[in-house]
Write an enzyme that holds these catalytic residues in place. Structure first.
Site, PDB file in Angstrom:
ATOM      1  N   LYS A  63      -2.649   9.808  13.268  1.00  0.00           N
ATOM      2  CA  LYS A  63      -2.801   9.013  14.491  1.00  0.00           C
ATOM      3  C   LYS A  63      -1.616   8.051  14.619  1.00  0.00           C
ATOM      4  O   LYS A  63      -1.001   7.947  15.657  1.00  0.00           O
ATOM      5  CB  LYS A  63      -4.130   8.259  14.426  1.00  0.00           C
ATOM      6  CG  LYS A  63      -4.392   7.402  15.627  1.00  0.00           C
ATOM      7  CD  LYS A  63      -5.768   6.769  15.566  1.00  0.00           C
ATOM      8  CE  LYS A  63      -5.871   5.685  16.626  1.00  0.00           C
ATOM      9  NZ  LYS A  63      -7.172   5.019  16.628  1.00  0.00           N
ATOM     10  N   GLU A  65       0.833   8.318   2.711  1.00  0.00           N
ATOM     11  CA  GLU A  65       0.548   9.614   2.095  1.00  0.00           C
ATOM     12  C   GLU A  65       1.065  10.752   2.970  1.00  0.00           C
ATOM     13  O   GLU A  65       1.743  11.667   2.507  1.00  0.00           O
ATOM     14  CB  GLU A  65      -0.973   9.798   1.899  1.00  0.00           C
ATOM     15  CG  GLU A  65      -1.610   8.869   0.885  1.00  0.00           C
ATOM     16  CD  GLU A  65      -2.020   7.523   1.458  1.00  0.00           C
ATOM     17  OE1 GLU A  65      -1.546   7.145   2.558  1.00  0.00           O
ATOM     18  OE2 GLU A  65      -2.819   6.826   0.795  1.00  0.00           O
ATOM     19  N   GLY A  89      -9.766   7.203  13.994  1.00  0.00           N
ATOM     20  CA  GLY A  89      -9.370   8.288  13.083  1.00  0.00           C
ATOM     21  C   GLY A  89     -10.548   9.144  12.639  1.00  0.00           C
ATOM     22  O   GLY A  89     -10.509  10.371  12.694  1.00  0.00           O
ATOM     23  N   ARG A  90     -11.628   8.489  12.220  1.00  0.00           N
ATOM     24  CA  ARG A  90     -12.777   9.268  11.695  1.00  0.00           C
ATOM     25  C   ARG A  90     -13.641   9.848  12.810  1.00  0.00           C
ATOM     26  O   ARG A  90     -14.616  10.530  12.546  1.00  0.00           O
ATOM     27  CB  ARG A  90     -13.596   8.393  10.748  1.00  0.00           C
ATOM     28  CG  ARG A  90     -14.088   7.108  11.346  1.00  0.00           C
ATOM     29  CD  ARG A  90     -14.553   6.137  10.284  1.00  0.00           C
ATOM     30  NE  ARG A  90     -14.846   4.812  10.834  1.00  0.00           N
ATOM     31  CZ  ARG A  90     -13.944   3.859  11.020  1.00  0.00           C
ATOM     32  NH1 ARG A  90     -12.679   4.073  10.719  1.00  0.00           N
ATOM     33  NH2 ARG A  90     -14.300   2.679  11.501  1.00  0.00           N
ATOM     34  N   GLU A  92     -16.683   4.245   6.128  1.00  0.00           N
ATOM     35  CA  GLU A  92     -15.582   3.468   6.708  1.00  0.00           C
ATOM     36  C   GLU A  92     -16.082   2.739   7.963  1.00  0.00           C
ATOM     37  O   GLU A  92     -15.555   1.706   8.341  1.00  0.00           O
ATOM     38  CB  GLU A  92     -14.392   4.388   7.035  1.00  0.00           C
ATOM     39  CG  GLU A  92     -13.060   3.653   7.074  1.00  0.00           C
ATOM     40  CD  GLU A  92     -11.854   4.573   7.196  1.00  0.00           C
ATOM     41  OE1 GLU A  92     -11.605   5.069   8.294  1.00  0.00           O
ATOM     42  OE2 GLU A  92     -11.148   4.777   6.189  1.00  0.00           O
ATOM     43  N   HIS A 105     -29.464  21.990  -9.605  1.00  0.00           N
ATOM     44  CA  HIS A 105     -29.187  22.201 -11.028  1.00  0.00           C
ATOM     45  C   HIS A 105     -28.249  21.143 -11.572  1.00  0.00           C
ATOM     46  O   HIS A 105     -27.611  21.329 -12.607  1.00  0.00           O
ATOM     47  CB  HIS A 105     -28.616  23.604 -11.227  1.00  0.00           C
ATOM     48  CG  HIS A 105     -29.599  24.667 -10.866  1.00  0.00           C
ATOM     49  ND1 HIS A 105     -30.503  25.180 -11.778  1.00  0.00           N
ATOM     50  CD2 HIS A 105     -29.891  25.249  -9.677  1.00  0.00           C
ATOM     51  CE1 HIS A 105     -31.271  26.063 -11.161  1.00  0.00           C
ATOM     52  NE2 HIS A 105     -30.924  26.126  -9.896  1.00  0.00           N
ATOM     53  N   LYS A 165      -3.457  -0.991   0.430  1.00  0.00           N
ATOM     54  CA  LYS A 165      -2.215  -0.360   0.898  1.00  0.00           C
ATOM     55  C   LYS A 165      -1.047  -1.332   0.757  1.00  0.00           C
ATOM     56  O   LYS A 165       0.036  -0.963   0.295  1.00  0.00           O
ATOM     57  CB  LYS A 165      -2.328  -0.004   2.390  1.00  0.00           C
ATOM     58  CG  LYS A 165      -3.174   1.178   2.741  1.00  0.00           C
ATOM     59  CD  LYS A 165      -2.978   1.477   4.233  1.00  0.00           C
ATOM     60  CE  LYS A 165      -4.062   2.355   4.798  1.00  0.00           C
ATOM     61  NZ  LYS A 165      -3.980   2.515   6.236  1.00  0.00           N
TER      62      LYS A 165
END
Ligand code: F6P
Length: 537
Positions: free
Chosen positions: A207, A213, A268-269, A354, A385, A505
């Site tokens: 965005k 990253e 973003g999410r 978030e 399991h 950050k």
């Protein structure tokens, strides 16, 4: 301290009611009402939503809906849909719902109808996707594209990778899809190890187009491609961008013709249905992609118009508040009994945590109540399991969302019957358990009996759909998006910013040069200093 919520009439009524019913068991509730299993049920949009196995009565629901009304849920919901700037800390509208609005709808932001802009991008995505899928988009050496690598992180990765995995059945198998997110060389190296640059397309999804990253991986991808292709003009055929930041896209060297835009009113999410879904569209094709958007839109409309007591995201959100604030639960599990949804819980973690991991209200006061729950999960039956033991016999209360489909996309009898039998059985076992008497009847050493008792009274919802289609995936994602909104309204927090990710950050930016230059003096706390020293050595 923010006391408006906990001092309100409707909250106090819930507190009183909680005191009265907290020890009532799900078993008793079912004994008292033989139709409970079909009355605490909403069947809408092809979703069978059974919320009967919860520690609630009709009165609980009424009080929860009253609370929702008293917090202005309906007017706040309308404010979101109509483009008001409800993301107040960033002064932005919140309009992921506009991303799936049909052509011809009118949704205004700052005096502009944004729906035509949305469809212009969708058409551009479709045109590009078709070219990749039919091989008419050629790479630098004239070969068609065979591999698509999405580089992005957070909302620019989790939605696309989840949707790709979820809809793999519908995808073009001749194409290979890889997703690189981590700023860990191994992520990129493994993603491209068997790929040829002249057959590979990189989608740089960000965005902001400034995320450390993503930009680090994008630079390394460019170097990798240039090493094989030699010529810088090759970049135009092998790199496209999805972003809101045209300036940075151009600076990186991507032709703005090859940029797919979106807008600051998409978080973003919440961007899975924006151009961030480009890799999804290439995988499943524009028609299936539009079916997915249709599913999103159907759920948007349901959330916007259904009465609170028939409204799936409202009921889910209010159950979240009930367990979180009254029972004090700390985590919510999501178990899809559908292998293709294996990344769905990871996707939901960003969406929910978030969004709801906040302790400051819209008025800037500290909440005196708990907010966001920890979301987690794995596909069934694998979880059975692994960690189900703790849910059945541990000391914590963990509400569960079971998600299942009537039809398997890969019909291999008897798999589907076994899978769904397990999903239904888990809900039954958790709710009703097994008493000492029942254990005793089975025989066996008396001293082992306490270990074999299941207390039950462990709540779950069941979501049952016909099959995992693009449309149903859209509905499911929108359903969780809106349940997050509901909880945000009750807690009076902003589910659309994420300031809590900033500090780490910034501190990393300080530490990077300290790791790279061993001569730099370091002046952190003693633990941080020692960690840096250890790395330097
Ligand atoms: O983790 C913080 C965050 O801002 C997320 O909200 C977002 O999805 C992610 O980083 C990626 O941001 P961008 O798409 O700008 O690279």
């Amino acid at each position: 301290m923010s006391t408006a919520l906990t001092n309100s009439e409707s909250w106090k009524a819930l507190e009183k009611h909680f005191g009265e019913i907290k020890s009532t068991t799900i078993k008793t509730l079912f004994e008292e009402d033989k139709n409970r299993g079909t009355s605490l049920l909403v069947k809408e949009l092809g979703i069978y939503f059974d919320f009967s196995k919860h520690r609630i009565t009709d009165e609980t629901l009424e009080l929860l809906f009253k609370l929702a009304e008293s917090r202005g849920l309906e007017s706040k919901r309308e404010a979101m849909f109509s483009g008001e700037k409800i993301n107040t800390t960033e002064n932005r509208a919140v309009l992921h719902t506009a991303l799936r609005a049909p052509k011809g709808s009118i949704i205004m932001v700052d005096g502009r109808n944004v729906v035509p802009d949305v469809h212009e991008v969708l058409d551009k995505m479709a045109d590009f996707s078709n070219k990749i899928r039919n091989g008419s988009w050629k790479g630098h050496t004239g070969k068609p594209i065979k591999n698509i690598v999405n580089i992005g992180i957070g909302g620019s990765d989790l939605g696309p990778v989840m949707a790709y995995e979820a809809l793999k059945f519908y995808s073009k198998r001749a194409l290979t899809f890889r997703y690189v997110s981590n700023v860990d060389g191994s992520d990129f190296a493994e993603a491209v190890t068997d790929l040829q640059a002249d057959e590979t397309l990189f989608i740089i999804s960000s965005k902001t187009f400034t995320t450390l990253e993503t930009m680090t991986n994008a630079q390394i991808a460019r170097a990798w491609a240039l090493k094989q292709l030699g010529d810088p003009s090759a970049i135009a055929r092998h790199f496209v961008a999805v972003s809101t930041n045209e300036k940075e896209v151009i600076k990186f060297g991507i032709d703005p013709q090859n940029m797919f835009g979106f807008w600051d009113w998409v978080g973003g999410r919440y961007s899975m249905s924006a151009a961030i879904g480009l890799s999804t569209m290439i995988a499943i094709g524009p028609d299936h992609y539009h079916e997915m958007l249709k599913g999103f839109h159907e759920m948007d409309e349901h959330f916007r118009t259904a009465p609170l007591n028939k409204n799936i995201p409202v009921i889910m959100g209010m159950l979240g508040v009930w367990y979180n604030n009254f029972f004090g639960v700390q985590t919510q599990a999501v178990f899809p009994y559908e292998n293709y949804l294996k990344r769905f819980p990871a996707y939901l973690q960003q969406l929910t945590m978030e969004s709801l991991g906040k302790h400051i209200t819209l008025k800037g006061e500290k909440t005196e109540y708990q907010t966001g729950t920890v979301y987690w999960g794995e596909p069934g039956t694998n979880g059975q399991h692994s960690f189900y033991q703790l849910i059945h016999q541990g000391t914590r209360l963990i509400p569960i969302d079971f998600i299942g489909f009537k039809e398997s996309l890969n019909n291999l009898p008897p798999h589907q019957d076994y899978l769904i039998a397990n999903m239904i059985a888990q809900g039954e076992a958790l709710a009703f358990g097994k008493t000492t008497e029942e254990v005793r009847k089975e025989g066996g050493p008396e001293q082992l009996n306490p270990h074999k008792v299941f207390e039950g009274n462990r709540p779950s919802s069941a979501f049952f759909l016909d099959k995992l289609s693009p449309e149903n995936l859209g509905k499911l994602v929108a359903m969780y998006e809106h349940s997050v909104f509901v909880q945000g309204v009750i807690w009076d927090i902003n589910p659309f910013d994420q300031m809590g990710v900033e500090l780490g950050k910034v501190l990393a930016q300080n530490i990077i040069p300290e790791l790279q230059d061993k001569q730099q003096t370091i002046a952190h706390d003693s633990s941080t200093n020692a960690l840096i020293e250890f790395y330097r050595q």
